[in-house]
Each structure stands twice: as structure tokens, then as C-alpha cells.
Design an enzyme around this catalytic site. Structure first.
Site, short mmCIF file in Angstrom:
data_model
loop_
_atom_site.label_atom_id
_atom_site.label_comp_id
_atom_site.label_asym_id
_atom_site.label_seq_id
_atom_site.Cartn_x
_atom_site.Cartn_y
_atom_site.Cartn_z
N SER A 1 -17.13 17.03 1.05
CA SER A 1 -16.41 17.14 2.33
C SER A 1 -17.27 17.62 3.48
O SER A 1 -18.11 18.50 3.34
CB SER A 1 -15.24 18.10 2.17
OG SER A 1 -14.74 18.44 3.44
N LEU B 1 -6.45 11.11 7.93
CA LEU B 1 -5.13 11.50 7.39
C LEU B 1 -4.13 11.60 8.54
O LEU B 1 -2.99 11.17 8.42
CB LEU B 1 -5.23 12.85 6.66
CG LEU B 1 -6.08 12.89 5.38
CD1 LEU B 1 -6.06 14.30 4.79
CD2 LEU B 1 -5.58 11.89 4.34
N ARG C 1 -15.33 7.53 13.56
CA ARG C 1 -14.16 8.39 13.39
C ARG C 1 -14.59 9.84 13.22
O ARG C 1 -15.55 10.12 12.51
CB ARG C 1 -13.35 7.95 12.16
CG ARG C 1 -12.12 8.80 11.93
CD ARG C 1 -11.27 8.26 10.81
NE ARG C 1 -11.92 8.30 9.51
CZ ARG C 1 -12.12 9.42 8.80
NH1 ARG C 1 -11.73 10.58 9.26
NH2 ARG C 1 -12.70 9.35 7.62
N GLY D 1 0.83 -1.20 0.00
CA GLY D 1 0.00 0.00 0.00
C GLY D 1 0.86 1.25 0.00
O GLY D 1 1.95 1.27 0.58
N HIS E 1 -20.81 8.12 5.77
CA HIS E 1 -20.55 9.55 5.71
C HIS E 1 -21.82 10.30 5.32
O HIS E 1 -22.47 9.97 4.33
CB HIS E 1 -19.43 9.84 4.70
CG HIS E 1 -18.83 11.20 4.88
ND1 HIS E 1 -19.54 12.35 4.64
CD2 HIS E 1 -17.61 11.59 5.32
CE1 HIS E 1 -18.75 13.39 4.91
NE2 HIS E 1 -17.59 12.95 5.32
N LEU F 1 -1.19 7.35 2.67
CA LEU F 1 -0.46 8.13 3.67
C LEU F 1 0.31 7.23 4.62
O LEU F 1 1.44 7.52 4.98
CB LEU F 1 -1.43 9.02 4.47
CG LEU F 1 -1.32 10.51 4.15
CD1 LEU F 1 -1.53 10.77 2.69
CD2 LEU F 1 -2.29 11.32 4.97
N HIS G 1 -18.24 4.80 3.90
CA HIS G 1 -17.07 5.66 3.75
C HIS G 1 -15.80 5.08 4.35
O HIS G 1 -14.86 4.74 3.65
CB HIS G 1 -17.40 7.01 4.38
CG HIS G 1 -16.31 8.02 4.31
ND1 HIS G 1 -15.76 8.40 3.13
CD2 HIS G 1 -15.67 8.74 5.29
CE1 HIS G 1 -14.82 9.32 3.36
NE2 HIS G 1 -14.74 9.52 4.65
N ARG H 1 -20.32 12.45 12.40
CA ARG H 1 -20.84 11.87 11.16
C ARG H 1 -21.95 10.84 11.40
O ARG H 1 -22.94 10.82 10.67
CB ARG H 1 -19.70 11.21 10.39
CG ARG H 1 -18.73 12.23 9.90
CD ARG H 1 -17.53 11.61 9.24
NE ARG H 1 -16.71 12.67 8.68
CZ ARG H 1 -15.54 12.46 8.08
NH1 ARG H 1 -15.06 11.24 7.99
NH2 ARG H 1 -14.86 13.46 7.59
#
Lengths: 639, 244
Positions: free
Chosen positions: A285, A442, A436, A41, A267, A44, A402, A331
Site C-alpha cells: 500500500s 474506492l 489517479r 460485476g 503503482h 464496490l 495497477h 504515484r
């Protein structure tokens, strides 16, 4: 299997990580050169880990299924990345970020891991800035921040509506630097087919070259999975359409426990599904909720165009139900509230499965230019997809699958239950509990990859320095390769009538209907039966053209769907086991009179870590009981 | 609507390719271009034929995987849109659509519409980074950057590496792609330190990999789905002259 050992260091919460780093075993620089590490992978966490490990001098092999590491799906994160910098003087701190995450996750995350994620968040921002990531700035030249859901401070750093792209390209650049130095060798267009375990330790992987079809063996002293989440189990989700759980699932079947699989974030703000051939639901977003107001008409079936509905006929239901947080509730709360309104018949649009996200007031107050500066590209993207202009009329949005809080179980060192196998970023379960908070994926992914794993992996590798390069001629490699090839052959030999995608779509429908935003016992039990039937149908009526050799995108899809069909049952089993509502896991049987989630801390304050018991056997549940030493468990209220 | 698709089919890099014709019925204007191709592939697979291979992933215009020539334009006729976000509402009933892979010496065809863009990665590996080790970064606000410079750096940084600029250019030049990264770092104080080495290394690699020269026709800018500006090429040239 012995009780799960989370290896949380002793001592006060705020000193655990510092003390751990000071006492952990080290590998001296000369020995690092002799150690090989596989990272699967390049998001990030993956690209971050590969770069940081390369900088330290290890030999790193980095794999991705895309044609370039720059395409990993971290690229699509929009709104921002959190850090406890307190640049706004609004009372932020590492502790407050930690507390927000624990509360936001509805008290189902491990305190020590979350605190560490908050602690390294500031280093992540420093690092990205130094790498040239163009975060938004104020006129004085310092970094700007904005607010996100579930918190009352402004700690989210951003690069317009494409923060993920900018952070990922930062990781990609640091990865390139290590590739140039020869510390990292990049293997793009490779799919991991299996994990190789030798004497109980992870020692390598089997991959398929997606261009030539060649099956390859790669060995290493440790293997790191940075393979993201499994949100595409719903077929329609905000994820890249090729995102998949196969690497994690293969590791699971080789002994890595899978934790809290049913914790999936839906989401709240996505472009709604418009038709049956849709392949993807695009995220809008969460940052939009800073300025956008969410509403539906007060009257059922109000067919007037949004702009013709006067103020008094609008129900700003989030502001009404949650006055303290308003449109910026977390969320899970926002998603369920939208579903509640739509199920009750107040939804808008052609399907009735949408609510309005309205910028009228914000544009009036701040001017179109200011709104364009903040969200320009998101408005453009919305217009491109739907043909409607959000500067002129409100967006229509609806929740979509999501992010997966669940994932491979890891200890404090991010090691799975297979020694030498690590899981980082979204692929693990550790930091987000049952829900989350925005802009923390990120943060966690980069933190895991750049700052946590490079400090913990040496504790394992320090005992491996005497082990010479591992031969790929060992029987374990041959066996893993053989079974991988046999599986590909069996997919190709079914020769039925239906495509892998059509099965995937049906799988997604089952999961969305019975194990989506809300769940109940009856539905979940029904889902288990439906999944079993679908699995049988898949293995008797799948059609995959072509061969193992050469490009075969249908074969790639088929393998991923086959794994999803197995993971889906575990997901439902986990949702059945958890007889409480917490975060994104909402069991209809367990709710307060006003429809909020009803947690059961005495019964379920544990991580459900599932062990694979073999083909056709039930998974075995192991419980990691969560100890809250710092935070008092409370009813999560955003009212 | 009903369409006639003319799609470039090519088994692998060493085989000869050709256009195949596929009638496509009942295409909804709400489909994206790739969803239309999904529908075609479903049909082909059910008929026991080989589906059309194409790169794609995020389907929201940010990963840069997808890209094909559509009626003579990279990513199709609509400006500032990637193939995955191109809506079928821009096509008419009865229309013939020509679909081809990127064509450039530096991007050999792998199969059908898939090309090998690893040359782009090689250019970035040559110098597209700032040399800072993990843990060695100064406090983020200790490097103030004028907002204007930061915004301009951002505008250059949003390149998705899809390759449309190269495909659009009659010389198959990669100047727009290279200039985007050079500009981003040239405009930021963090990037100035290695500016000379970076521009020399990236340009040298670009030339070595068989991309053509820039003759300032601006086709790249016109076709770039992210609207990266030609001024970046001017900045690249300036940075290059300064580097010797």
C-alpha cells in the site's frame, strides 16, 4: 456519429449535481418494479449499484465470474478511501479534494464529474460506517484518517491495510440484503460473452455459465458494466489474475467508445518480480509511504546489505528531488523516479530492478508497536512472500501495472455511447484524468454505484416504462449467442501448441517494454508490429483442451487473452496519438530538462474517445475537448 | 527441486474421483504453490491433457477464492497463509505432496479441486447485514464507537470466506465463519439493533444447509489463514442464547 455530448449540466460547478438531481426525470415506484436492470460485476461499484437499485425497487440481475460476489477485486485495495470530511481541521473541503484530483490527474479529467465524485465522498463514508465497516478509530471513538500521496491533508479513511476488503464486504452485505428481499438475483460464475443491442439500445447480455458451460441469454431495460480495469494487459500486475477487459471490449465492439486507453497507472510500491514463472505482483500500500523512506545507494552496484549502508551513502531520491512532497509524491512521479534510478544503475536486489522502502527511522521514532498497528498485515504479507522481515531490513519494491484511468467513455450520467449501457467504477474513464490519486478508486467506485448511477439511470428509464419485458427470443439475442458460440468454437479448434497464458505473458512483455512507464514513438510503432505478429500466432498456434460444456478454465483464459490482444493495439495507438506527457502517460520525447512530464494543453487537452470501425479497420478518434472553467491549468509541481 | 504430486481428479459432482500421480521437476523454492500448479497445468495442456481445475483469483491472500487440502492441512502446513501465498520453500526435494479439495457435505465437489461454497453466501444472505438504505445513513461521527470494540470488530471482520474452517472441522461445522460476522456486528452499535434477528436467521440457515455442530476442538482456529479466534464462537453462542 455526432460530436460527443458529455451532458454536463449548466450552472456553477458546486451546484451542478444538486440541480441535476432536482430536475432529472423520475420513475415512479410502481413502474420501477416493471423495469429490469443488468449489473455486471460485484466490486464496490457493481455491488453498490445492484444494492442501491434494488433498494429503489428495480428488478436487478447481478453477474460475476467468481464463485461469490464477495471476491471481486475491490477486495484487494489496501490503503484507504478518501472523503472531504475535514475531520482533522486541516483545511479540507469538497473543493480541495476536487482540486487535488484535477491536479493529480494532470488536468485530463472532466471537472464536473470530478467535483461530483468529491461531493458524494462524504456520503460514501457515512454509508459504509452505517453498514458496519470497521474503519480505524481514535480513542474518543471517532474515525481516524491518514495521508496519501499527492495531497497535503489527511483525508484517507482506512481499516488497517485492508480497507478494500472491508468496504467490499460492506457492499456485499447490502447486496445480500437485497438478494434476501428478492430485488436482486445473483448470478455467480458467469462470464459475459457479448452485449445485446436492439434498435441501438443495450437490451441484454450473453453469458457462459462457468460450471456447466451453458450459454445463457439475459434481457433488461438497461445494462450496467462494473467490470473493473484492464491492468492485467501487462500479464504481471497488482490485479487478480482473472481480471479482464472482455466485457468492456465486447461493448466497445458493439458501439461504446473507449476513452484514453493508454492512461494506465503504474503503482510505485509493489513486491518486485523475482523470477520468470511469477503470476502476480503484489501491491504494498501507498500508505506505507507515510512512514517509509525510499532510497537507493549513492554508489552504483553497491552490494552491501541495506543495513550496512551508512546514512551518508544513501540517496533518498524522492526527498531530494521533491522536497515539498517528499516520499508522498503522486504515484506516476514516484514510479518514474524509481525507474530512473534503476535504469541509471542504482537499483538494488538480485535483478537491480528494486529500490528500498525503509521503516528504520519510523520504528526508532514511533516504536515497533505503532508501526505494527498501522501496517501489521502488510508487513506480514511482505514477509510471507519474500521471506524477509521489514521490521528488521528495508522492503524492496518496484513499480507494477495497477489501475486503468482509461475505460469506456461515459457522459455526466455515466452512460456510454450506446443508449442504455452504463459504465461505472474503474470500467469508465471519467474521474482520474491521466493519473489517479491514492485512495480515490474506492471513493469513486462506491460513489458511482451507490450515489451517482441510481440518480442518473432514471433519466433514461423514465422513457422506457412502456416497454414490456424484453423477450430473449428476439433475433438480436439469437445472433449474439450464435457469434459467441462460434468464437468459443474457433478458439477450441485451433489445436496448436501454446497455452493461452504463454501468449498472455508475451503480450505483457511487449506492453511493459514499449507502453509501460515511459513510451516513445519508435517503441510504440514497433509494438504495433509485434502485437500484429503475436495476434496471428495466437490464432494459429493456440492450444485449448476440453469443450464448451463443463468447467474449462483454459477456454476462459483464451477468450480474455484474445480480447486483450485487440485492446493492446488500441492502447498503443492512443499512446502514439498523444504527443505530450501527462500523468502516467510519459512520452520520452516530451519532457522538461529535469525529466518532468511536459504537457501540451493547446494540443491535447482532450479526452481521446475511440470508435470501433470494424474488423481490420482503423479505430476512429473522437475528441471531447475538456473545458476548465474552475481550475487554471498549471504545471503540476510537487517540488 | 523434484516433487511427486498426488492430486484429486474428479470430472464433476456426479462422477467418482481418484488420486492421480504427477511427477513435477525443477520446482523453484521461489514459486508459490499455485504457480507450481500453473506450471503443471502448462505441461498438461501442452501434452493435450485436461489441466487441474482450481479456484483462484487475487493471489494475494485476500479474495478467499483459493483453497485446497495440502498434506492434510487446509491451505497447507504453514499457519496463517492462504494457498496462493504458500511458498514452495516450505517443501523438500523429493517430497510427495497430497492435494485434495475441501471435503464437506455442504461443499460438494464441482471439479477436481473446485468445490461449491455457495452455502456460505446463503448464510450471509440470511442475515449478514445491517438494514440501512443508501442515503439514509447518519453522519459517520455521530455514532462514536470505542476504539477497543472497533478493533475487536475488525479482527472478526477479516474472514475471507475461503472455507478452510469447515474443511478442517471433523464435523464440517461453519461456526467459525458464522461467528466472525456475528461478532463484527455484535460489537458495533450499528449492528446491535438487529442482533437477535441476525443470529437466529444465520444459525438457522447454517443448520439447514448441512453444516455440522461445533464440538470445540479448535481445528478451525488452528487452520484459519486469517487467524479468526475461537472467542468469536463463544460470542456467537452468547448472542444466540440472548436471542430467545
Amino acid at each position: 456519429m455526432a460530436a460527443l455530448d458529455s451532458k454536463i449540466p449548466e450552472g456553477p460547478l458546486a451546484q451542478k449535481w444538486t440541480k441535476y438531481k432536482a430536475s432529472v426525470k423520475q420513475v415512479n415506484p410502481a413502474n420501477k418494479k416493471k423495469l429490469d436492470i443488468i449489473v455486471v460485476g460485484t466490486g464496490l461499484s457493481g455491488a453498490g449499484a445492484a444494492s442501491a437499485l434494488g433498494e429503489l425497487g428495480y428488478n436487478v440481475k447481478n453477474f460475476c465470474y467468481q464463485d461469490s460476489p464477495r471476491r471481486a477485486h475491490s477486495v484487494a485495495a489496501q490503503g484507504g478511501i478518501n472523503a472531504a470530511k475535514n475531520y482533522q481541521n486541516d483545511g479540507d473541503s469538497v473543493y480541495r479534494l476536487f482540486y487535488d484530483m484535477i491536479k493529480g490527474g494532470d488536468y485530463r479529467a472532466r471537472e464536473a464529474n470530478v467535483y461530483r465524485a468529491a461531493e458524494v465522498s462524504n456520503q460514501v463514508i457515512d454509508h459504509f460506517t452505517a453498514l458496519g465497516v470497521p474503519f480505524a478509530r481514535d480513542y474518543g471513538g471517532t474515525l481516524d484518517t491518514r495521508s496519501f500521496g499527492g495531497v497535503q491533508v489527511s483525508r484517507t479513511f482506512y481499516a488497517r491495510g485492508q480497507t478494500g476488503q472491508q468496504c467490499l464486504l460492506g457492499c456485499y452485505s447490502s447486496l445480500n440484503r437485497q438478494i434476501k428481499k428478492g430485488n436482486v438475483v445473483m448470478y455467480p460464475r458467469r462470464e459475459m460473452l457479448d452485449l445485446v443491442v436492439i434498435d441501438g439500445k443495450a437490451r441484454g447480455i450473453i453469458t457462459r455459465n462457468l460450471i456447466t458451460g451453458e450459454i445463457e441469454r439475459h434481457s433488461a431495460h438497461a445494462v450496467v458494466l462494473a467490470t473493473g480495469g484492464y491492468g492485467t494487459i501487462y500479464y504481471l500486475s497488482t490485479l487478480a489474475v482473472n481480471s479482464n477487459a472482455s466485457a468492456a471490449w465486447k461493448a466497445h465492439k458493439k458501439g461504446a467508445f473507449f476513452a484514453n486507453p493508454s492512461f494506465i497507472q503504474i503503482h510505485p510500491t509493489c513486491v518486485p518480480q523475482l523470477n520468470h514463472f511469477q503470476s502476480k505482483l503484489t501491491l504494498m500500500s501507498e500508505s506505507l509511504r507515510n512512514d517509509g523512506r525510499i532510497w537507493v545507494p549513492k554508489e552504483k552496484n553497491d552490494k552491501r546489505p541495506a543495513n550496512s549502508i551508512p546514512e551518508e551513502d544513501r540517496d533518498y531520491y524522492l526527498e531530494r528531488r521533491y522536497p515539498a512532497f517528499g516520499n508522498l509524491v503522486p504515484r506516476d512521479v514516484a514510479s518514474r523516479a524509481a525507474k530512473e534510478r534503476c535504469d541509471a544503475g542504482y537499483g538494488v536486489g538480485k535483478t537491480g530492478l528494486a529500490v528500498y522502502l525503509d521503516f528504520r527511522d519510523a520504528i526508532r521514532k514511533q516504536g515497533k508497536k505503532a508501526i505494527e498497528n498501522k501496517y501489521g498485515n502488510l508487513f506480514e504479507m511482505y514477509k510471507t512472500i519474500t521471506g524477509s522481515d521489514p521490521y528488521e531490513e528495508p522492503m524492496m519494491i518496484y513499480p507494477a501495472g495497477h489501475y486503468t484511468m482509461g475505460g469506456l467513455w461515459v457522459d455526466y450520467e455515466l452512460m456510454t455511447t450506446i443508449p442504455g449501457l452504463y459504465a461505472i467504477g474503474e470500467a469508465n474513464f471519467s474521474d482520474h484524468g491521466a493519473n489517479r490519486l491514492g485512495a480515490s478508486s474506492l471513493m469513486q467506485a462506491a460513489g458511482d454505484g451507490y450515489f451517482v448511477l441510481p440518480n442518473t439511470i432514471c433519466n433514461y428509464l423514465a422513457d422506457e416504462i412502456r416497454l414490456p419485458k424484453i423477450s430473449t427470443d428476439l433475433p438480436e439475442f439469437a445472433d449474439a449467442e450464435k457469434s459467441a458460440v462460434e468464437r468459443l468454437k474457433s478458439l477450441l479448434s485451433i489445436n496448436g501448441k501454446q497455452t493461452a497464458s504463454s501468449f498472455h505473458k508475451r503480450l505483457g512483455k511487449i506492453m511493459w517494454d514499449y507502453c509501460g512507464m515511459t513510451r516513445n514513438e519508435e517503441g510504440l510503432k514497433k509494438a504495433l508490429v509485434l502485437l500484429e505478429e503475436l495476434r496471428k500466432e495466437f490464432w494459429s498456434d493456440l492450444k485449448v483442451p476440453g469443450k464448451i460444456n463443463g468447467v474449462n478454465q483454459e477456454l476462459e483464459k483464451a477468450g480474455r487473452v484474445a480480447d486483450y490482444l485487440e485492446l493492446a493495439s488500441l492502447l498503443v495507438t492512443d499512446a502514439l496519438d498523444r504527443r505530450e506527457s501527462c500523468g502516467a502517460h510519459f512520452r520520452e520525447e516530451f519532457q522538461t530538462p529535469d525529466g518532468e512530464a511536459l504537457r501540451n494543453d493547446s494540443g491535447y487537452a482532450y479526452v481521446a474517445a475511440w470508435e470501433y470501425a470494424g474488423e481490420g479497420k482503423s479505430h476512429i478518434l473522437h475528441k471531447e475537448h475538456l473545458k476548465f472553467e474552475e481550475v487554471e491549468l498549471k504545471v503540476r509541481s510537487y517540488k | 527441486m523434484d516433487l511427486r504430486l498426488k492430486i484429486w481428479r474428479q470430472k464433476d459432482a456426479s462422477s467418482q474421483g481418484s488420486f492421480e500421480t504427477y511427477p513435477m521437476e525443477d520446482v523453484s523454492p521461489e514459486m508459490s504453490f499455485l504457480e507450481m500448479l500453473d506450471a503443471l497445468n502448462k505441461k498438461l495442456v501442452e501434452q493435450g491433457k485436461e489441466p487441474v481445475a482450481f479456484d483462484h483469483d487475487c493471489r494475494e491472500g485476500i479474495c478467499g477464492s483459493c483453497g485446497m487440502y495440502i498434506n492434510g492441512h487446509p491451505h497447507g502446513p504453514v499457519p496463517a497463509v492462504t494457498t496462493c501465498l504458500l511458498s514452495m520453500r516450505y517443501f523438500r526435494d523429493g517430497e510427495t505432496i497430497w492435494i485434495e479439495p475441501w471435503r464437506a457435505r455442504a461443499f460438494p465437489v464441482i471439479r477436481d479441486l473446485i468445490v461449491d461454497r455457495s452455502a456460505f453466501d446463503k448464510i450471509q444472505t440470511a442475515g449478514g447485514f445491517i438494514s440501512v438504505n443508501t442515503g439514509g445513513a447518519p453522519e459517520a461521527n455521530s455514532i462514536p464507537v470505542p476504539k477497543k470494540d472497533s478493533d475487536n470488530a475488525f479482527d472478526a471482520s477479516i474472514c475471507i470466506g475461503c472455507g478452510a474452517c469447515v474443511a478442517a472441522c471433523k464435523n464440517s461445522s461453519a461456526m467459525l465463519f458464522v461467528s466472525a460476522k456475528i461478532s463484527q456486528f455484535a460489537l458495533l452499535p450499528q449492528g446491535r439493533i438487529e442482533a437477535k434477528e441476525r443470529v437466529r436467521a444465520m444459525v438457522e440457515k447454517m443448520d439447514e444447509l448441512g453444516f455440522g455442530s461445533c464440538s470445540n476442538t479448535g481445528a478451525c482456529e488452528a487452520e484459519c489463514p486469517k487467524q479468526i479466534r475461537l472467542t468469536n464462537i463463544a460470542r456467537l453462542n452468547r448472542e444466540y442464547y440472548k436471542a430467545f
